[in-house]
Write an enzyme that holds these catalytic residues in place. Structure first.
Site, PDB file in Angstrom:
ATOM      1  N   ASN A  10     -19.151 -54.634  24.704  1.00 38.54           N
ATOM      2  CA  ASN A  10     -17.723 -54.284  24.751  1.00 38.54           C
ATOM      3  C   ASN A  10     -17.356 -53.374  25.918  1.00 38.54           C
ATOM      4  OD1 ASN A  10     -17.029 -55.770  22.340  1.00 38.54           O
ATOM      5  ND2 ASN A  10     -18.180 -54.206  21.237  1.00 38.54           N
ATOM      6  N   TYR A  22     -11.358 -44.657  25.635  1.00 35.71           N
ATOM      7  CA  TYR A  22     -12.254 -45.022  26.743  1.00 35.71           C
ATOM      8  C   TYR A  22     -11.592 -45.004  28.115  1.00 35.71           C
ATOM      9  CZ  TYR A  22     -15.240 -46.466  22.886  1.00 35.71           C
ATOM     10  OH  TYR A  22     -16.004 -46.462  21.750  1.00 35.71           O
ATOM     11  N   ASP A  84     -37.229 -49.034  21.218  1.00 38.70           N
ATOM     12  CA  ASP A  84     -38.636 -49.352  21.536  1.00 38.70           C
ATOM     13  C   ASP A  84     -38.799 -49.699  23.009  1.00 38.70           C
ATOM     14  OD1 ASP A  84     -39.510 -48.949  18.951  1.00 38.70           O
ATOM     15  OD2 ASP A  84     -39.808 -51.082  18.481  1.00 38.70           O
ATOM     16  N   ILE A  98     -19.197 -42.463  26.930  1.00 37.27           N
ATOM     17  CA  ILE A  98     -17.902 -42.057  27.467  1.00 37.27           C
ATOM     18  C   ILE A  98     -17.239 -41.085  26.489  1.00 37.27           C
ATOM     19  CG2 ILE A  98     -15.600 -42.918  28.085  1.00 37.27           C
ATOM     20  CD1 ILE A  98     -17.129 -45.635  28.761  1.00 37.27           C
ATOM     21  N   SER A  99     -17.222 -41.451  25.232  1.00 31.39           N
ATOM     22  CA  SER A  99     -16.624 -40.601  24.197  1.00 31.39           C
ATOM     23  C   SER A  99     -17.669 -39.620  23.673  1.00 31.39           C
ATOM     24  CB  SER A  99     -16.105 -41.473  23.048  1.00 31.39           C
ATOM     25  OG  SER A  99     -17.181 -42.171  22.428  1.00 31.39           O
ATOM     26  N   ARG A 108     -21.976 -42.968  14.274  1.00 33.77           N
ATOM     27  CA  ARG A 108     -22.190 -42.807  15.724  1.00 33.77           C
ATOM     28  C   ARG A 108     -23.046 -41.586  16.057  1.00 33.77           C
ATOM     29  NH1 ARG A 108     -18.419 -46.598  17.871  1.00 33.77           N
ATOM     30  NH2 ARG A 108     -16.627 -46.766  16.496  1.00 33.77           N
TER      31      ARG A 108
HETATM   32  C1  DQA Z   1     -19.817 -45.595  23.382  1.00 32.97           C
HETATM   33  C2  DQA Z   1     -19.793 -44.976  21.978  1.00 32.97           C
HETATM   34  C3  DQA Z   1     -20.299 -45.984  20.950  1.00 32.97           C
HETATM   35  O1  DQA Z   1     -20.278 -45.399  19.670  1.00 32.97           O
HETATM   36  C4  DQA Z   1     -19.403 -47.206  20.940  1.00 32.97           C
HETATM   37  O2  DQA Z   1     -19.892 -48.156  20.029  1.00 32.97           O
HETATM   38  C5  DQA Z   1     -19.237 -47.801  22.291  1.00 32.97           C
HETATM   39  C6  DQA Z   1     -19.042 -46.902  23.428  1.00 32.97           C
HETATM   40  C7  DQA Z   1     -19.190 -44.645  24.422  1.00 32.97           C
HETATM   41  O3  DQA Z   1     -19.420 -44.861  25.612  1.00 32.97           O
HETATM   42  O4  DQA Z   1     -18.462 -43.717  24.054  1.00 32.97           O
HETATM   43  O5  DQA Z   1     -19.164 -49.010  22.448  1.00 32.97           O
HETATM   44  O6  DQA Z   1     -21.163 -45.822  23.755  1.00 32.97           O
END
Ligand code: DQA
Length: 138
Positions: A10, A22, A84, A98-99, A108
């Site tokens: 994504n 984002y 792994d 990013i977040s 998360r």
């Molecule tokens: C992410 C945080 C993850 O929890 C989320 O599923 C993402 C983006 C971030 O960059 O903040 O797809 O990795």
């Protein structure tokens, strides 16, 4: 110095996807500025929505490149196999987000990558990539 950015699922939708979390910029736009900021670094970029393709890329670069910036997206929180792979390779990996994943849902807060990584950067917007890259130059 050869550094690769590996983005997971994504993250090809940056700029379009939930911009309040984002940001408004596509990754391709951001990457141009990042490369300009670090002209001495040979920067490469790979994105995939497919878990196995991310593992293949980690194995491909993970014994010869100098550094890996890995934003595995949601696979961070689910993938024993990517964890792994990070443990198996020799090239140091910085996990980044990013977040601020710790300010979000509890699922998360779990990472299968972090314990095998050189370090983790989370919550600085796209600037997380710059901070992660900087960590290889210090
Ligand atoms: C992410 C945080 C993850 O929890 C989320 O599923 C993402 C983006 C971030 O960059 O903040 O797809 O990795």
């Amino acid at each position: 110095m050869k550094i690769i950015i590996i983005n997971g699922p994504n993250l090809n939708l940056l700029g379009v996807r939930e911009p309040e979390i984002y940001g408004q910029s596509s990754f391709e736009e951001y990457l141009v500025g990042l490369q300009n900021d670090f002209p001495a670094v040979q920067l490469s970029y790979f994105q995939s929505n497919v878990e196995g393709e991310i593992i293949n890329k980690l194995q491909e670069v993970g014994f010869s490149w100098d550094g890996i910036l890995l934003n595995a997206g949601a696979f961070t929180h689910t993938s024993v196999a990517i964890g792994d792979a990070v443990a198996a390779i020799k090239t140091p990996v910085v996990e980044l987000h990013i977040s601020n994943v710790f300010a979000r849902e509890t699922f998360r807060h779990v990472s299968y990558i972090a314990s095998h990584a050189k370090g983790v950067i989370s919550g600085f917007g796209l600037n997380s990539y710059k901070l992660a890259l900087q960590s290889f130059l210090n």
